[in-house]
Scaffold this motif. Structure first.
Motif, short mmCIF file in Angstrom:
data_model
loop_
_atom_site.label_atom_id
_atom_site.label_comp_id
_atom_site.label_asym_id
_atom_site.label_seq_id
_atom_site.Cartn_x
_atom_site.Cartn_y
_atom_site.Cartn_z
N GLU A 115 88.53 29.44 -77.23
CA GLU A 115 90.00 28.65 -78.30
C GLU A 115 89.45 28.36 -79.85
OE1 GLU A 115 91.94 26.50 -75.81
OE2 GLU A 115 92.45 28.37 -74.49
N THR A 181 99.98 39.95 -83.18
CA THR A 181 99.58 41.14 -82.31
C THR A 181 97.62 40.28 -82.19
OG1 THR A 181 100.08 42.78 -83.89
CG2 THR A 181 98.38 43.08 -82.50
N TYR A 183 96.48 37.17 -81.92
CA TYR A 183 96.61 36.15 -81.57
C TYR A 183 96.72 36.09 -80.22
CZ TYR A 183 98.57 31.93 -79.13
OH TYR A 183 97.96 30.96 -78.27
N ASN A 184 97.96 36.93 -79.68
CA ASN A 184 98.05 37.55 -78.58
C ASN A 184 97.15 38.44 -77.75
OD1 ASN A 184 100.43 36.71 -78.20
ND2 ASN A 184 101.47 38.10 -79.13
N TYR A 185 96.39 39.21 -79.00
CA TYR A 185 95.26 39.90 -78.15
C TYR A 185 93.77 39.67 -78.05
CZ TYR A 185 91.33 43.34 -77.91
OH TYR A 185 90.11 44.35 -78.11
N TYR A 186 93.80 38.49 -78.76
CA TYR A 186 92.63 37.60 -78.08
C TYR A 186 92.52 36.59 -77.12
CZ TYR A 186 90.42 39.33 -82.62
OH TYR A 186 89.62 41.13 -83.04
N ARG A 187 93.45 35.65 -77.23
CA ARG A 187 94.22 35.38 -76.01
C ARG A 187 94.16 35.97 -74.74
NH1 ARG A 187 100.07 33.59 -75.62
NH2 ARG A 187 100.47 35.80 -74.72
N ASP A 188 94.02 37.26 -74.80
CA ASP A 188 93.83 37.34 -73.14
C ASP A 188 92.45 37.97 -72.64
OD1 ASP A 188 96.99 38.37 -72.51
OD2 ASP A 188 96.74 40.07 -73.38
N ARG A 189 91.63 38.34 -73.41
CA ARG A 189 90.46 38.46 -73.84
C ARG A 189 90.13 37.22 -73.74
NH1 ARG A 189 87.39 41.82 -78.31
NH2 ARG A 189 85.84 41.49 -77.13
N PHE A 191 91.04 34.74 -71.82
CA PHE A 191 91.48 34.32 -70.27
C PHE A 191 90.79 34.91 -69.08
CE2 PHE A 191 94.10 35.48 -67.24
CZ PHE A 191 94.65 34.27 -66.57
N ASN A 192 89.94 35.90 -69.49
CA ASN A 192 89.38 37.15 -68.94
C ASN A 192 88.14 36.36 -69.12
OD1 ASN A 192 91.76 39.08 -68.44
ND2 ASN A 192 91.40 40.35 -70.15
N GLU A 195 88.29 33.27 -67.19
CA GLU A 195 87.86 33.60 -65.47
C GLU A 195 86.85 33.87 -65.07
OE1 GLU A 195 91.77 35.76 -63.16
OE2 GLU A 195 90.96 37.41 -64.46
#
Length: 212
Positions: A115, A181, A183-189, A191-192, A195
């Motif tokens: 992060e 854009t 930030y949201n894209y990399y935040r999801d990556r 998170f995956n 996980e």
């Protein structure tokens, strides 16, 4: 839109940027330079994150594949391997039970590394539009003050001043949109990735308990 009209728009926009810069005072130019810096820095983060996360995803997949086969690929330097090595170090020093209790520290450390700079990207996405708006308001203020001083209120004069002042708002949005854009894209990556790491966490603990 014809090719000629598209070319005219591009030329006009180029002239507006140049004209706005020439008519800016020191404060306006400082805002424009600040937005340029934020744009360059945000794109640096976006490119760096793309390369880092791509490498992490690839190496984590290789680690998981080998780990499930009972192999420990020490040459693969990835977050999962770092967690395993930290657990083994704790086990040697204080035993398996202690390692199990404190292994989460390694996970949190790797999460922090993944992060890294994401807060900067979010901050750029937040402040860039406001910085652009500040430049616009400042430009409009100077423009209307110039109109009052000149004693002219013709549409041509007013429109020219307003168009130049609005350039900083456009610049702020051009900086903020890719940053938000990304930030949201990399935040999801991220998170995956986390996980997947969390899913393997119990297996790493079992491995440390079984290992002599």
């Amino acid at each position: 839109m014809t090719p000629a009209s598209g070319k005219l728009i591009i030329i006009t926009m180029g002239n507006v940027w140049i004209s706005s810069w020439n008519h800016c005072d020191a404060a306006g130019k400082a805002i424009m330079v600040g937005l340029l810096f934020l744009s360059v820095y945000s794109w640096y983060i976006l490119v760096e994150k793309f390369l880092v996360l791509k490498d992490v995803e690839k190496k984590n997949r290789l680690f998981v594949k080998s780990f499930k086969k009972g192999e420990i690929p020490r040459r693969i330097k990835c977050p999962l391997n770092s967690i395993l090595e930290y657990g083994e170090e704790l086990k040697v020093r204080s035993g398996a039970e202690y390692a199990e209790k404190h292994l989460e520290k390694a996970f949190l450390r790797e999460q922090g590394l993944l992060e890294k700079k994401m807060t900067s990207l979010a901050t750029i996405a937040t402040i860039a539009p406001f910085l652009g708006l500040l430049g616009t308001v400042w430009g409009l203020l100077l423009s209307f003050m110039g109109i009052v001083a000149a004693g002219s209120s013709s549409v041509k004069v007013v429109a020219a001043g307003v168009s130049e002042a609005l350039v900083t708002t456009v610049a702020g949005l051009l900086v903020a949109i890719p940053a938000a854009t990304g930030y949201n894209y990399y935040r999801d990556r991220i998170f995956n990735i986390l996980e997947g790491m969390e899913y393997l966490f119990p297996n790493i603990i079992d491995y440390l308990k079984r290992k002599d």
